[in-house]
Write an enzyme that holds these catalytic residues in place. Structure first.
Site, PDB file in Angstrom:
ATOM      1  N   LEU A  65       0.828  -1.208   0.000  1.00 22.76           N
ATOM      2  CA  LEU A  65       0.000   0.000   0.000  1.00 22.76           C
ATOM      3  C   LEU A  65       0.863   1.260   0.000  1.00 22.76           C
ATOM      4  CD1 LEU A  65      -2.429  -1.455   2.654  1.00 22.76           C
ATOM      5  CD2 LEU A  65      -2.981  -1.021   0.252  1.00 22.76           C
ATOM      6  N   PRO A  66       0.238   2.413  -0.309  1.00 22.49           N
ATOM      7  CA  PRO A  66       1.048   3.631  -0.456  1.00 22.49           C
ATOM      8  C   PRO A  66       1.777   4.092   0.811  1.00 22.49           C
ATOM      9  CG  PRO A  66      -1.096   3.912  -1.519  1.00 22.49           C
ATOM     10  CD  PRO A  66      -1.149   2.627  -0.756  1.00 22.49           C
ATOM     11  N   LYS A 171      15.414   0.223   4.959  1.00 28.44           N
ATOM     12  CA  LYS A 171      14.936   0.837   3.707  1.00 28.44           C
ATOM     13  C   LYS A 171      15.179   2.356   3.713  1.00 28.44           C
ATOM     14  CE  LYS A 171      12.191   1.609   0.093  1.00 28.44           C
ATOM     15  NZ  LYS A 171      12.380   1.180  -1.252  1.00 28.44           N
ATOM     16  N   LYS A 246       9.422  10.894  -1.032  1.00 28.32           N
ATOM     17  CA  LYS A 246       8.647  10.200   0.007  1.00 28.32           C
ATOM     18  C   LYS A 246       9.599   9.518   1.009  1.00 28.32           C
ATOM     19  CE  LYS A 246       5.995   6.080   0.955  1.00 28.32           C
ATOM     20  NZ  LYS A 246       5.366   4.844   0.515  1.00 28.32           N
TER      21      LYS A 246
HETATM   22  P1  NAD Z   1       0.588   2.308  -6.264  1.00 25.14           P
HETATM   23  O1  NAD Z   1      -0.016   3.613  -5.872  1.00 25.14           O
HETATM   24  O2  NAD Z   1       0.806   1.987  -7.698  1.00 25.14           O
HETATM   25  O3  NAD Z   1      -0.275   1.094  -5.624  1.00 25.14           O
HETATM   26  C1  NAD Z   1      -0.904   1.147  -4.377  1.00 25.14           C
HETATM   27  C2  NAD Z   1      -2.257   0.442  -4.541  1.00 25.14           C
HETATM   28  O4  NAD Z   1      -2.877   0.355  -3.257  1.00 25.14           O
HETATM   29  C3  NAD Z   1      -3.232   1.193  -5.448  1.00 25.14           C
HETATM   30  O5  NAD Z   1      -3.629   0.327  -6.505  1.00 25.14           O
HETATM   31  C4  NAD Z   1      -4.377   1.572  -4.522  1.00 25.14           C
HETATM   32  O6  NAD Z   1      -5.647   1.538  -5.168  1.00 25.14           O
HETATM   33  C5  NAD Z   1      -4.265   0.498  -3.462  1.00 25.14           C
HETATM   34  N1  NAD Z   1      -4.906   0.828  -2.206  1.00 25.14           N
HETATM   35  C6  NAD Z   1      -4.778   1.950  -1.446  1.00 25.14           C
HETATM   36  N2  NAD Z   1      -5.515   1.850  -0.323  1.00 25.14           N
HETATM   37  C7  NAD Z   1      -6.122   0.629  -0.376  1.00 25.14           C
HETATM   38  C8  NAD Z   1      -7.030  -0.045   0.488  1.00 25.14           C
HETATM   39  N3  NAD Z   1      -7.452   0.494   1.634  1.00 25.14           N
HETATM   40  N4  NAD Z   1      -7.451  -1.271   0.114  1.00 25.14           N
HETATM   41  C9  NAD Z   1      -7.033  -1.826  -1.038  1.00 25.14           C
HETATM   42  N5  NAD Z   1      -6.187  -1.235  -1.898  1.00 25.14           N
HETATM   43  C10 NAD Z   1      -5.743  -0.015  -1.568  1.00 25.14           C
HETATM   44  O7  NAD Z   1       1.974   2.241  -5.456  1.00 25.14           O
HETATM   45  P2  NAD Z   1       3.238   1.289  -5.780  1.00 25.14           P
HETATM   46  O8  NAD Z   1       4.170   2.012  -6.699  1.00 25.14           O
HETATM   47  O9  NAD Z   1       2.767  -0.072  -6.123  1.00 25.14           O
HETATM   48  O10 NAD Z   1       3.950   1.288  -4.355  1.00 25.14           O
HETATM   49  C11 NAD Z   1       3.455   0.513  -3.270  1.00 25.14           C
HETATM   50  C12 NAD Z   1       4.429   0.621  -2.114  1.00 25.14           C
HETATM   51  O11 NAD Z   1       5.705   0.151  -2.539  1.00 25.14           O
HETATM   52  C13 NAD Z   1       4.644   2.072  -1.610  1.00 25.14           C
HETATM   53  O12 NAD Z   1       4.729   2.053  -0.230  1.00 25.14           O
HETATM   54  C14 NAD Z   1       5.959   2.473  -2.264  1.00 25.14           C
HETATM   55  O13 NAD Z   1       6.645   3.459  -1.519  1.00 25.14           O
HETATM   56  C15 NAD Z   1       6.702   1.148  -2.290  1.00 25.14           C
HETATM   57  N6  NAD Z   1       7.736   1.034  -3.339  1.00 25.14           N
HETATM   58  C16 NAD Z   1       7.471   1.412  -4.613  1.00 25.14           C
HETATM   59  C17 NAD Z   1       8.471   1.300  -5.585  1.00 25.14           C
HETATM   60  C18 NAD Z   1       8.208   1.719  -7.012  1.00 25.14           C
HETATM   61  O14 NAD Z   1       9.168   1.783  -7.790  1.00 25.14           O
HETATM   62  N7  NAD Z   1       6.963   1.973  -7.416  1.00 25.14           N
HETATM   63  C19 NAD Z   1       9.736   0.772  -5.248  1.00 25.14           C
HETATM   64  C20 NAD Z   1       9.964   0.356  -3.945  1.00 25.14           C
HETATM   65  C21 NAD Z   1       8.956   0.483  -2.981  1.00 25.14           C
END
Ligand code: NAD
Length: 296
Positions: A65-66, A171, A246
């Protein structure tokens, strides 16, 4: 074969859930976005109608999740995962969140007798899809041992960083260092060029001298020397400046809570905030080169 609830099927979670399904597990997938759920079904997951529907009958729950508020929101409270998961369910949160939230949620899970780890990842969307993420895991030895087989389906390098929350500590400290050496690398390449030394020649020298670092040799922010780097693709992410900001904000909050001195982390945060206020934080984080050399 295990039944796994996967919640949060975004850029990262979508690929991770698909890998668990392709490994033969039943993946009950839920996201607030219907499109994301449909995509997961296309990759072999089973659609769940709600978060609790996903958790129903699951042996393992994975969340991606975000931010901390979302993780607290779905794990805690009467309608949360912890109150409703069956005894023995293993909980894995792979979101990047603040350390306090991670520890609060894991403490609540442990108080209910459930094993839980924080397992944030390094590696972007491509690594999530390829199953080659690095996981930094916090939690008890028993919780780590339980999570490991599933993490190895989604990742390549799995580290036990210690007690609950220590995955998040690893991290944010790693990404604070990454932000700092990226900016330092940009400064060095920008100065070299302004003093008449081209990027390739400086790279050849510095990459075998004491200035060598990952931002230079794997992800060079100056176009040319590293062909696969986003700098050769108009700084298209990759790992966006917004995501770096972030993580730097999480590091700053943690640093302040711990009364630690992180002056370069604070400076890195301030510089990435300038990318944000310029509306350029959708560039790759190496795009901070443009802020440094005056071409933003
Ligand atoms: P994203 O925004 O693409 O995905 C998050 C998903 O969570 C969304 O699809 C959203 O609809 C869903 N969501 C939010 N609240 C929800 C709820 N209550 N119930 C169900 N679904 C819910 O984000 P992402 O890029 O996939 O990143 C996810 C995590 O991974 C973050 O914490 C981010 O910091 C971390 N991260 C991302 C990357 C990257 O390159 N994108 C790399 C390392 C770590």
């Amino acid at each position: 074969m295990t039944t796994i609830a996967f919640i949060g099927l975004g850029n990262m979670g979508g690929g991770m859930a698909a890998n668990l399904a392709q490994a033969g597990h039943v993946v009950q997938a839920f996201d607030l976005s219907k499109d994301a759920v449909e995509k997961a079904v296309g990759a072999g997951c089973v659609a769940a109608q709600s978060m609790l529907d996903a958790v129903d009958g699951a042996d393992v729950v994975v969340t991606m999740l975000p931010a901390g508020q979302h993780v607290r929101g779905i794990y805690l409270g009467d309608d949360g995962i912890i109150a409703n998961a069956a005894d023995g369910t293993l909980l894995i949160d792979s979101s990047t969140i603040d350390i306090d939230s991670a520890r609060t949620v894991i403490d609540a899970a442990n108080a209910k007798g459930l094993k839980m780890v924080d397992a944030p990842v390094s590696g972007g969307v491509a690594a999530a899809a390829a199953g080659t993420l690095t996981f930094m895991v916090g939690g008890t030895d028993a919780a780590f041992a339980g999570a490991k087989p599933y993490l190895y389906i989604m990742g390549k390098n799995i580290f036990h960083a210690g007690a609950a929350g220590n995955g998040q500590v690893a991290k944010v400290c790693n990404n604070m260092l990454l932000g700092i050496h990226m900016i330092g690398t940009c400064e060095a390449f920008s100065l070299a060029e302004k003093l008449g030394l081209d990027a390739q020649t400086f790279y050849d020298i510095s990459s075998t001298a004491s200035g060598q670092n990952w931002s230079m040799t794997s992800y060079c922010p100056a176009p040319g020397p590293v062909p696969t780097a986003p700098s050769n693709n108009n700084y298209k992410p990759g790992f966006s400046a917004a995501m770096m900001l972030k993580d730097l904000r999480l590091a700053a909050d943690a640093s302040s809570a711990a009364k630690a001195a992180t002056p370069l982390g604070a400076q890195a945060e301030a510089l990435y905030a300038l990318m944000e206020s310029a509306g350029k934080d959708d560039l790759d984080f190496s795009g901070i080169m443009k802020l440094i050399n005056g071409s933003l």
